[in-house]
Design a protein around this motif. Structure first.
Motif, short mmCIF file in Angstrom:
data_model
loop_
_atom_site.label_atom_id
_atom_site.label_comp_id
_atom_site.label_asym_id
_atom_site.label_seq_id
_atom_site.Cartn_x
_atom_site.Cartn_y
_atom_site.Cartn_z
N MET A 76 12.94 9.04 19.88
CA MET A 76 12.63 9.14 18.45
C MET A 76 11.69 8.00 18.06
SD MET A 76 14.37 11.84 17.85
CE MET A 76 14.16 12.01 16.08
N VAL A 77 10.52 8.37 17.52
CA VAL A 77 9.57 7.36 17.06
C VAL A 77 10.04 6.88 15.68
CG1 VAL A 77 7.15 6.92 16.50
CG2 VAL A 77 7.72 8.54 18.32
N GLU A 78 10.20 5.57 15.55
CA GLU A 78 10.75 5.00 14.31
C GLU A 78 10.04 5.51 13.06
OE1 GLU A 78 11.03 0.73 11.95
OE2 GLU A 78 9.64 0.98 13.63
N ALA A 79 10.84 5.82 12.03
CA ALA A 79 10.29 6.32 10.76
C ALA A 79 9.72 5.17 9.94
CB ALA A 79 11.37 7.04 9.97
N VAL A 80 8.49 5.33 9.49
CA VAL A 80 7.91 4.39 8.53
C VAL A 80 7.26 5.21 7.42
CG1 VAL A 80 7.50 2.59 10.27
CG2 VAL A 80 5.66 4.19 9.69
N PRO A 81 7.14 4.65 6.20
CA PRO A 81 6.53 5.42 5.11
C PRO A 81 5.07 5.77 5.38
CG PRO A 81 7.70 3.50 4.29
CD PRO A 81 7.62 3.34 5.77
N SER A 82 4.68 6.93 4.89
CA SER A 82 3.28 7.34 4.88
C SER A 82 3.01 7.86 3.46
CB SER A 82 3.05 8.44 5.91
OG SER A 82 1.70 8.84 5.93
N LEU A 83 1.75 7.98 3.08
CA LEU A 83 1.40 8.43 1.72
C LEU A 83 2.01 7.55 0.64
CD1 LEU A 83 1.44 12.34 1.64
CD2 LEU A 83 -0.44 10.79 2.09
N PHE A 84 1.47 6.36 0.50
CA PHE A 84 1.93 5.48 -0.57
C PHE A 84 0.72 4.83 -1.23
CE2 PHE A 84 2.36 3.46 3.62
CZ PHE A 84 1.48 2.39 3.52
N THR A 85 0.96 4.24 -2.40
CA THR A 85 -0.12 3.59 -3.14
C THR A 85 0.00 2.07 -2.97
OG1 THR A 85 1.17 3.51 -5.16
CG2 THR A 85 -0.12 5.48 -4.80
N THR A 136 -20.22 -4.40 -4.22
CA THR A 136 -20.20 -3.75 -2.90
C THR A 136 -19.09 -4.24 -1.97
OG1 THR A 136 -21.78 -5.36 -2.02
CG2 THR A 136 -22.70 -3.33 -2.95
N ALA A 137 -18.44 -5.35 -2.32
CA ALA A 137 -17.41 -5.88 -1.42
C ALA A 137 -16.37 -6.69 -2.19
CB ALA A 137 -18.06 -6.73 -0.33
N SER A 138 -15.79 -6.06 -3.23
CA SER A 138 -14.72 -6.74 -3.98
C SER A 138 -13.49 -6.84 -3.09
CB SER A 138 -14.33 -5.92 -5.21
OG SER A 138 -15.35 -5.85 -6.15
N VAL A 139 -12.93 -8.03 -2.95
CA VAL A 139 -11.74 -8.20 -2.11
C VAL A 139 -10.50 -8.29 -3.01
CG1 VAL A 139 -10.57 -9.66 -0.42
CG2 VAL A 139 -13.04 -9.30 -0.27
N PHE A 140 -9.49 -7.47 -2.69
CA PHE A 140 -8.24 -7.44 -3.46
C PHE A 140 -7.06 -7.70 -2.53
CE2 PHE A 140 -11.19 -4.82 -5.84
CZ PHE A 140 -10.96 -5.18 -7.16
N GLN A 141 -6.10 -8.45 -3.02
CA GLN A 141 -4.87 -8.72 -2.26
C GLN A 141 -3.84 -7.64 -2.58
OE1 GLN A 141 -4.00 -11.11 0.08
NE2 GLN A 141 -2.06 -10.01 0.23
N VAL A 142 -3.34 -6.98 -1.54
CA VAL A 142 -2.27 -5.98 -1.71
C VAL A 142 -0.94 -6.65 -1.43
CG1 VAL A 142 -1.32 -3.79 -0.86
CG2 VAL A 142 -3.81 -4.08 -1.06
N ASN A 143 -0.01 -6.51 -2.37
CA ASN A 143 1.35 -7.05 -2.20
C ASN A 143 2.35 -5.93 -2.39
OD1 ASN A 143 0.81 -9.91 -1.81
ND2 ASN A 143 0.09 -9.92 -3.92
N GLY A 144 2.61 -5.19 -1.32
CA GLY A 144 3.60 -4.13 -1.39
C GLY A 144 3.01 -2.76 -1.69
N LYS A 145 3.89 -1.78 -1.74
CA LYS A 145 3.48 -0.38 -1.90
C LYS A 145 4.40 0.31 -2.91
CE LYS A 145 6.56 1.03 1.79
NZ LYS A 145 7.61 1.36 0.84
N SER A 146 3.94 1.46 -3.39
CA SER A 146 4.78 2.32 -4.22
C SER A 146 4.71 3.73 -3.65
CB SER A 146 4.27 2.35 -5.66
OG SER A 146 4.43 1.07 -6.25
N THR A 147 5.83 4.45 -3.70
CA THR A 147 5.85 5.82 -3.19
C THR A 147 4.95 6.69 -4.05
OG1 THR A 147 8.10 5.49 -2.46
CG2 THR A 147 7.36 7.76 -2.61
N PHE A 148 4.21 7.57 -3.40
CA PHE A 148 3.31 8.47 -4.11
C PHE A 148 4.13 9.56 -4.77
CE2 PHE A 148 0.45 12.32 -3.70
CZ PHE A 148 -0.29 12.02 -4.81
N LYS A 149 4.26 9.49 -6.12
CA LYS A 149 5.08 10.44 -6.88
C LYS A 149 6.44 10.53 -6.20
CE LYS A 149 1.01 12.81 -8.59
NZ LYS A 149 0.17 13.96 -8.44
N GLU A 150 7.00 11.76 -6.12
CA GLU A 150 8.31 11.88 -5.45
C GLU A 150 8.12 12.44 -4.04
OE1 GLU A 150 7.57 13.59 -8.24
OE2 GLU A 150 8.59 12.50 -9.82
#
Length: 406
Positions: A184-193, A331-345
């Motif tokens: 079993m390949v470990e489950a990780v989230p996909s489709l998030f913001t 053309t190259a704005s850099v943004f820091q990502v801190n975490g994710k949110s689930t895409f809708k439900e």
């Protein structure tokens, strides 16, 4: 304790499970078939998908092109898609009296714009075909026997000549499969913001535009519409990155930097030249007052401000550093990502049964005869747009065809 005997048992009352049950019964009406669902309700994911409209499939009609929408499963699905794919799904639903429509971005929905249409189609088909739907029935154990499979559940024992597991990312089922020898390949989230707090996008929720987005220190990049939200960034550009980068971004613990090019196809050097031209053409205008490059006024003003250009600055007064800084912001704005949110439900996971252990002509296990899999229990997932459902229909159909034989 008595054992209820069936020809085919399907564990999991979701899209793949129902599609497999209905097709198996249509291939061979003599079979005794039941769907076992651990919850009180069936087809819950169908109900909420596409904002309650159910994004049934996607208007992509070439198997190879369709398979490219699957970060995991691309290679394995080409063959199955030659046997059942988008056109077949459309025809299948049409036969049941459900017409689908295509939206501008290729997503396909029932013309009713209501997921209940699909749910009613499945439940009525089950009644018509005599398929039993047993809710609040949780699988606790399963073992292979000479004549098929024996299942221990919260509602007693069952036996089946053929068994299909369509339980998605249910961790208890994954543990049972590991005991049976499955990798079993470990489950990780996909489709998030992406969660981003940054003055440049603060107050811009709802602004959308085509952009190039790249995750720094990786090969991940996408060029699609980007949507600014109250919590950061979303839209196809971000969701695509989250799907293709599901494992890599999980390893980074969802802490990383992205680079956004708001003017796709333009590099910083080329942008600098364009800005120098604007400096001459609009010399007397205030820089923030008139947006350039089809940017919204609010976004343009935020990027101008980020380039350290005061509000009452004429184009003619821009110095070399300000021009360079604005070119980079555009053309190259850099943004820091801190975490994710689930895409809708619409929670989608990457992970599941290692695909090497499955025969993709029939979706049957290579380890145990008469054990089949469909849907997200397999290590297959797609970008957003109806592709995860198409995987459910394809796997469910081909497994049903194989199970209905003999």
């Amino acid at each position: 304790m008595n054992t209820s005997a069936y020809d085919i048992l399907i564990v999991g009352g979701g899209a793949a499970g129902f599609f497999a049950a209905i097709n198996a019964a249509e291939f061979n009406p003599k079979l005794r078939i039941a769907i076992l669902e651990r919850g009180k309700e069936v087809l819950q994911k169908v109900k909420i998908s596409g904002g309650g409209r159910c994004n049934v499939t996607h208007a992509e009609f070439l198997p190879k092109e369709l398979s490219k929408k699957y970060p995991r499963g691309e290679k394995e699905l080409i063959g199955p898609f030659h046997n059942f794919m988008t056109g077949d799904s459309i025809a299948w639903f049409a036969e049941k009296g459900i017409e689908l429509k295509t939206e501008e971005d290729g997503r396909m929905f029932p013309v009713t714009d209501d997921s209940q249409t699909i749910i009613d189609c499945f439940t009525k088909s089950c009644r018509r075909l005599g398929i039993e739907i047993l809710t609040k029935t949780s699988l606790q154990n399963l073992q292979q026997e000479e004549e098929g499979w024996k299942l221990k559940t919260s509602q007693g024992n069952f036996s089946a000549k053929k068994l299909l597991l369509a339980t998605g990312s249910n961790s208890r089922i994954w543990q049972l499969l590991e005991k049976l020898g499955y990798d079993m390949v470990e489950a990780v989230p996909s489709l998030f913001t992406f969660n981003i707090q940054d003055d440049r996008i603060d107050g811009l929720a709802g602004v959308a535009r085509e952009a190039e987005v790249r995750v720094q220190q990786t090969k991940l990049q996408s060029s699609e519409p980007l949507l600014i939200t109250h919590w950061g960034m979303s839209g196809p550009a971000i969701l695509k990155l989250s799907a293709w980068g599901a494992r890599e971004l999980h390893r980074l613990k969802y802490q990383f930097q992205i680079e956004v090019n708001w003017i796709p196809g333009m590099e910083a050097d080329g942008m600098l030249e364009k800005l120098k031209e604007l400096k001459i053409a609009h010399s007397r205008q205030f820089v923030p007052s008139r947006p350039q490059f089809d940017l919204s006024k609010r976004l343009w003003q935020k990027l101008v401000s980020a380039a350290n250009i005061p509000e009452k600055t004429n184009w003619a007064d821009l110095n070399k550093n300000q021009l360079q800084s604005l070119a980079e912001e555009l053309t190259a704005s850099v943004f820091q990502v801190n975490g994710k949110s689930t895409f809708k439900e619409e929670f989608v996971t990457a992970g599941g049964i290692d695909l090497k252990q499955v025969n993709f002509k029939t979706f049957e296990s290579k380890i145990h005869p008469n054990l089949f899999f469909a849907g997200e229990i397999l290590n297959i997932d797609a970008i957003t747009g109806g592709f995860n459902f198409q995987n459910a229909w394809t796997g469910g159909f081909l497994a049903a065809k194989a199970m209905a034989k003999n």
